[in-house]
Design a protein around this motif. Structure first.
Motif, PDB file in Angstrom:
ATOM      1  N   TYR A  82       0.834  -1.203   0.000  1.00 18.31           N
ATOM      2  CA  TYR A  82       0.000   0.000   0.000  1.00 18.31           C
ATOM      3  C   TYR A  82       0.879   1.267   0.000  1.00 18.31           C
ATOM      4  O   TYR A  82       0.604   2.248   0.693  1.00 18.31           O
ATOM      5  N   GLY A  83       1.972   1.195  -0.767  1.00 17.40           N
ATOM      6  CA  GLY A  83       2.867   2.351  -0.902  1.00 17.40           C
ATOM      7  C   GLY A  83       3.786   2.582   0.289  1.00 17.40           C
ATOM      8  O   GLY A  83       4.482   3.602   0.332  1.00 17.40           O
ATOM      9  N   ALA A 106     -11.414  -1.064   3.230  1.00 19.36           N
ATOM     10  CA  ALA A 106     -11.625  -0.685   4.631  1.00 19.36           C
ATOM     11  C   ALA A 106     -11.390   0.816   4.825  1.00 19.36           C
ATOM     12  O   ALA A 106     -12.227   1.510   5.414  1.00 19.36           O
ATOM     13  N   ILE A 107     -10.283   1.330   4.299  1.00 20.08           N
ATOM     14  CA  ILE A 107      -9.977   2.757   4.503  1.00 20.08           C
ATOM     15  C   ILE A 107     -11.088   3.635   3.928  1.00 20.08           C
ATOM     16  O   ILE A 107     -11.572   4.569   4.576  1.00 20.08           O
ATOM     17  N   LYS A 111     -13.577   6.008   6.262  1.00 20.64           N
ATOM     18  CA  LYS A 111     -13.593   7.465   6.055  1.00 20.64           C
ATOM     19  C   LYS A 111     -15.013   8.005   6.069  1.00 20.64           C
ATOM     20  O   LYS A 111     -15.273   9.073   6.598  1.00 20.64           O
ATOM     21  N   THR A 112     -15.941   7.256   5.449  1.00 21.03           N
ATOM     22  CA  THR A 112     -17.291   7.794   5.303  1.00 21.03           C
ATOM     23  C   THR A 112     -18.286   7.232   6.313  1.00 21.03           C
ATOM     24  O   THR A 112     -19.271   7.875   6.629  1.00 21.03           O
ATOM     25  N   HIS A 137      -3.103   6.054   7.121  1.00 23.55           N
ATOM     26  CA  HIS A 137      -4.065   6.825   6.324  1.00 23.55           C
ATOM     27  C   HIS A 137      -5.189   7.431   7.153  1.00 23.55           C
ATOM     28  O   HIS A 137      -5.840   8.369   6.711  1.00 23.55           O
ATOM     29  N   LEU A 138      -5.439   6.862   8.318  1.00 26.98           N
ATOM     30  CA  LEU A 138      -6.500   7.390   9.181  1.00 26.98           C
ATOM     31  C   LEU A 138      -5.922   7.601  10.581  1.00 26.98           C
ATOM     32  O   LEU A 138      -6.225   6.867  11.523  1.00 26.98           O
TER      33      LEU A 138
END
Ligand code: GLN
Length: 285
Positions: A82-83, A106-107, A111-112, A137-138
């Motif tokens: 994932y980078g 999942a990410i 997020k939403t 990321h979160l």
């Protein structure tokens, strides 16, 4: 082995019985990039570039290890997921591209659909790739992760440091969860062992001879054992309307859906991976 072209020729010859031509090219590129620091563009554009003796020796060592079937990620001790960079060793599964798809799902859902600062747990974290990518990321979510293997937890802890995130790791067996645990989570995510011994026969020896069996295999008699235990853990420890994400065995998509349905989960959705195989599930409690 003086030039980059020589390395390609030597690897092609040495690995022809182990890998396909395209795979050999990308393995050779990875090895050269790692030992010389050259970019892929430079490696492709300047085949006549000369290598130092030290670089040549190191590349021969890599070739020798590759020809035993050892995965390049274990030889180099690292990979990308994932980078992000991850350290790997034979006590953890090498992160797979299909797991990146699960993390992406999942990410985007979190997020939403989920409030910031909610608590997530990753079960069977291995290298920590799922937990760490989510936290990266979160960053406002609180992320915990467990694994049965102490050496996996050590590796995952190093990976969290490497990626500068805070994840709470602990050594724990989901098949024997601590009865005293009272914590509640908003999200549970897992890529548990799901390869049956029947599937094992079709797997490459790169995987079966080198990767940790306790991260991969389940018995043919009870292939969904981890899904059942994790779903039961979820019933105790997942908040109402909390989410469960699973990576699954492509042959057991419907069975895994049925298992969750029978246990009272709702909004169960099954997704295919990029190869068109049933590979992941999302459900709500
Ligand atoms: N997808 C992995 C493989 O095929 C298996 C991962 C797992 O068992 N959770 O090697």
């Amino acid at each position: 082995m003086k030039t980059i072209r020589d390395v390609f020729d030597r690897f092609k010859l040495g690995l022809k019985d182990h890998y396909e031509v395209n795979e050999i090219t990308s393995l050779t590129q990875l090895a050269i990039a790692e030992k010389t620091g050259f970019s892929n563009a430079k490696i492709k554009a300047f085949p006549e570039l000369e290598l130092s003796e030290n670089e040549s020796t190191k590349l021969i060592d890599i070739l020798n290890e590759l020809s035993t079937g050892k995965p390049i990620q274990y030889i180099l001790g690292k990979t990308e997921f994932y980078g992000l960079p991850f350290l790997v060793n034979p006590s953890v599964l090498i992160p797979r591209p299909e797991t990146e798809e699960l993390v992406d799902w999942a990410i985007n859902s979190l997020k939403t659909e989920i409030n910031n600062s909610a608590h997530i747990i990753d079960i069977g974290t291995g290298s920590g790739c799922i937990a760490i990518s989510i936290k990266k990321h979160l960053p406002d979510f609180k992320v915990s992760a467990i694994d049965i293997s102490a050496t996996a937890i050590q590796t995952a802890t190093k990976n969290a440091k490497l990626n500068q995130v805070e994840v709470e790791f602990s050594e724990e067996d989901i098949l024997n969860p601590k009865a005293t645990k009272t914590k509640k989570y908003k999200v549970i995510i897992s890529n548990p062992p799901y390869v049956t011994l029947l599937d094992k026969r079709q797997m490459h020896t790169n995987v079966t001879d080198f990767e940790p069996h306790n991260a991969l295999f389940v018995s043919d008699d009870d292939p969904l054992i981890f899904y059942r235990f994790i779903a039961k853990f979820a019933i105790k420890h997942l908040d109402q309307n909390g989410l469960l994400f699973f990576e699954i065995n492509e042959s057991y998509g419907q069975e895994t859906v049925n298992l969750l349905d029978e246990l009272g989960f709702k909004e169960i959705s099954l997704r295919k991976d990029l190869s068109g195989k049933d590979r992941m599930l999302k459900a709500m409690l």
